[in-house]
Design a protein around this motif. Structure first.
Motif, mmCIF file in Angstrom:
data_model
loop_
_atom_site.group_PDB
_atom_site.id
_atom_site.type_symbol
_atom_site.label_atom_id
_atom_site.label_comp_id
_atom_site.label_asym_id
_atom_site.label_seq_id
_atom_site.Cartn_x
_atom_site.Cartn_y
_atom_site.Cartn_z
ATOM 1 N N MET A 23 0.821 -1.215 0.000
ATOM 2 C CA MET A 23 0.000 0.000 0.000
ATOM 3 C C MET A 23 0.855 1.265 0.000
ATOM 4 O O MET A 23 0.418 2.319 -0.482
ATOM 5 C CB MET A 23 -0.930 0.000 1.219
ATOM 6 N N LYS A 24 2.073 1.168 0.527
ATOM 7 C CA LYS A 24 2.942 2.342 0.611
ATOM 8 C C LYS A 24 3.739 2.591 -0.671
ATOM 9 O O LYS A 24 4.419 3.608 -0.791
ATOM 10 C CB LYS A 24 3.894 2.191 1.801
ATOM 11 N N VAL A 25 3.655 1.649 -1.614
ATOM 12 C CA VAL A 25 4.323 1.854 -2.907
ATOM 13 C C VAL A 25 3.502 2.863 -3.707
ATOM 14 O O VAL A 25 2.273 2.767 -3.767
ATOM 15 C CB VAL A 25 4.431 0.527 -3.701
ATOM 16 N N ARG A 26 4.167 3.808 -4.315
ATOM 17 C CA ARG A 26 3.454 4.809 -5.121
ATOM 18 C C ARG A 26 2.680 4.122 -6.244
ATOM 19 O O ARG A 26 3.214 3.227 -6.909
ATOM 20 C CB ARG A 26 4.432 5.812 -5.724
ATOM 21 N N PRO A 27 1.435 4.535 -6.474
ATOM 22 C CA PRO A 27 0.631 3.923 -7.544
ATOM 23 C C PRO A 27 1.345 3.905 -8.887
ATOM 24 O O PRO A 27 1.220 2.940 -9.642
ATOM 25 C CB PRO A 27 -0.617 4.818 -7.591
ATOM 26 N N SER A 28 2.118 4.959 -9.175
ATOM 27 C CA SER A 28 2.813 5.047 -10.465
ATOM 28 C C SER A 28 3.952 4.032 -10.573
ATOM 29 O O SER A 28 4.441 3.753 -11.662
ATOM 30 C CB SER A 28 3.366 6.456 -10.666
ATOM 31 N N GLU A 29 4.389 3.498 -9.440
ATOM 32 C CA GLU A 29 5.513 2.558 -9.430
ATOM 33 C C GLU A 29 5.085 1.117 -9.133
ATOM 34 O O GLU A 29 5.901 0.198 -9.253
ATOM 35 C CB GLU A 29 6.538 2.987 -8.365
ATOM 36 N N LEU A 30 3.826 0.931 -8.735
ATOM 37 C CA LEU A 30 3.390 -0.376 -8.256
ATOM 38 C C LEU A 30 3.519 -1.478 -9.302
ATOM 39 O O LEU A 30 4.098 -2.543 -9.038
ATOM 40 C CB LEU A 30 1.942 -0.301 -7.748
ATOM 41 N N GLU A 31 2.979 -1.239 -10.503
ATOM 42 C CA GLU A 31 3.021 -2.284 -11.529
ATOM 43 C C GLU A 31 4.460 -2.635 -11.910
ATOM 44 O O GLU A 31 4.785 -3.818 -12.068
ATOM 45 C CB GLU A 31 2.216 -1.861 -12.762
ATOM 46 N N GLU A 60 -9.919 -2.452 -3.893
ATOM 47 C CA GLU A 60 -9.555 -1.898 -5.209
ATOM 48 C C GLU A 60 -8.095 -2.191 -5.546
ATOM 49 O O GLU A 60 -7.769 -2.641 -6.651
ATOM 50 C CB GLU A 60 -9.812 -0.400 -5.244
ATOM 51 N N LEU A 61 -7.207 -1.953 -4.572
ATOM 52 C CA LEU A 61 -5.778 -2.204 -4.778
ATOM 53 C C LEU A 61 -5.528 -3.689 -5.051
ATOM 54 O O LEU A 61 -4.774 -4.048 -5.964
ATOM 55 C CB LEU A 61 -4.992 -1.770 -3.544
ATOM 56 N N CYS A 62 -6.155 -4.555 -4.272
ATOM 57 C CA CYS A 62 -5.946 -6.000 -4.427
ATOM 58 C C CYS A 62 -6.450 -6.500 -5.781
ATOM 59 O O CYS A 62 -5.814 -7.359 -6.407
ATOM 60 C CB CYS A 62 -6.641 -6.765 -3.294
ATOM 61 N N CYS A 63 -7.570 -5.974 -6.226
ATOM 62 C CA CYS A 63 -8.099 -6.378 -7.535
ATOM 63 C C CYS A 63 -7.157 -5.941 -8.651
ATOM 64 O O CYS A 63 -6.869 -6.712 -9.571
ATOM 65 C CB CYS A 63 -9.485 -5.775 -7.762
ATOM 66 N N LYS A 64 -6.664 -4.721 -8.559
ATOM 67 C CA LYS A 64 -5.740 -4.231 -9.589
ATOM 68 C C LYS A 64 -4.475 -5.088 -9.633
ATOM 69 O O LYS A 64 -4.004 -5.458 -10.718
ATOM 70 C CB LYS A 64 -5.367 -2.772 -9.317
ATOM 71 N N CYS A 65 -3.940 -5.404 -8.459
ATOM 72 C CA CYS A 65 -2.726 -6.241 -8.399
ATOM 73 C C CYS A 65 -3.017 -7.634 -8.946
ATOM 74 O O CYS A 65 -2.203 -8.202 -9.686
ATOM 75 C CB CYS A 65 -2.236 -6.359 -6.954
ATOM 76 N N THR A 66 -4.163 -8.179 -8.588
ATOM 77 C CA THR A 66 -4.536 -9.528 -9.037
ATOM 78 C C THR A 66 -4.624 -9.589 -10.552
ATOM 79 O O THR A 66 -4.008 -10.451 -11.196
ATOM 80 C CB THR A 66 -5.884 -9.957 -8.433
#
Length: 201
Positions: A73-81, A110-116
């Motif tokens: 969760m602490k990873v910036r959204p722009s860097e997560l993928e 929402e975050l978990c679905c995107k990662c999945t």
């Protein structure tokens, strides 16, 4: 030069984020291993002392699975993928197990679905070929459908995020889960054939 420096900085931040995720997964693995050893010890000695928690977990007063989620969760959204993209596949296996766990508990849906959906697309071939993940992926399929529907009905996401999840889930479910389910059925069919042959022999 500024663009090159900016790209290099972003790349380093991505690597550091990936390293933090891997370190968190290692803490999770150690905690699970200690817990399993403790359960085995209890079978022999009911008075066996529980294992000491990792210093990070005891300090933060948090479970190992929640700690991994906190790091992600602490990873910036722009860097997560990009951070997820550079992780070795054996870490992805742990994260998929954890994603299913978090979704079942409706944590950061929402975050978990995107990662999945991202991980299923990127690692499609490896996941389909991994027999160990069969039950995990089948569970994720059911869980994501159920949780997204529930969130739609009860909470209602930000409209843009909800559209993203609907489209992403539809594409992923149709392409990935259809392929995966077919392969699982094929494996089960071959297994039944082998058992039948052994029985008749």
């Amino acid at each position: 030069e500024n663009e090159a420096e900016s790209a290099g900085k972003k790349s380093m931040e991505t690597v550091r984020a990936a390293e933090r995720i891997m370190e968190a997964v290692e803490v999770y693995r150690q905690d699970k291993a200690s817990e399993e050893e403790y359960l085995e010890a209890l079978k022999v000695d009911k008075t066996a002392p529980p294992p000491d928690k990792h210093i990070i977990l005891s300090t933060m007063k948090i479970s190992s699975s929640d700690y991994v989620l906190d790091v992600i969760m602490k990873v910036r959204p722009s860097e997560l993928e990009e951070s997820l993209l550079v992780l070795p596949f054996h870490y992805i296996c742990d994260i998929l197990v954890l994603l299913n766990e978090w979704l079942l508990r409706k944590q950061s849906v929402e975050l978990c679905c995107k990662c999945t959906f991202f991980l299923l697309r990127v690692h499609h071939n490896q996941i389909v070929a991994n027999k160990v993940l069969v039950n995990v992926i089948e569970s994720l399929n059911k869980t994501t459908r159920s949780v997204v529907k529930e969130v739609k009905d009860v909470i209602g996401f930000n409209l843009a995020a909800l559209k993203f999840l609907q489209l992403d889930q539809q594409e992923t479910n149709e392409s990935f889960f259809k392929d995966f389910t077919g392969k699982v059925k094929d494996v089960k069919r071959k297994k039944r054939a082998v058992l039948k042959t052994v029985a008749s022999g």
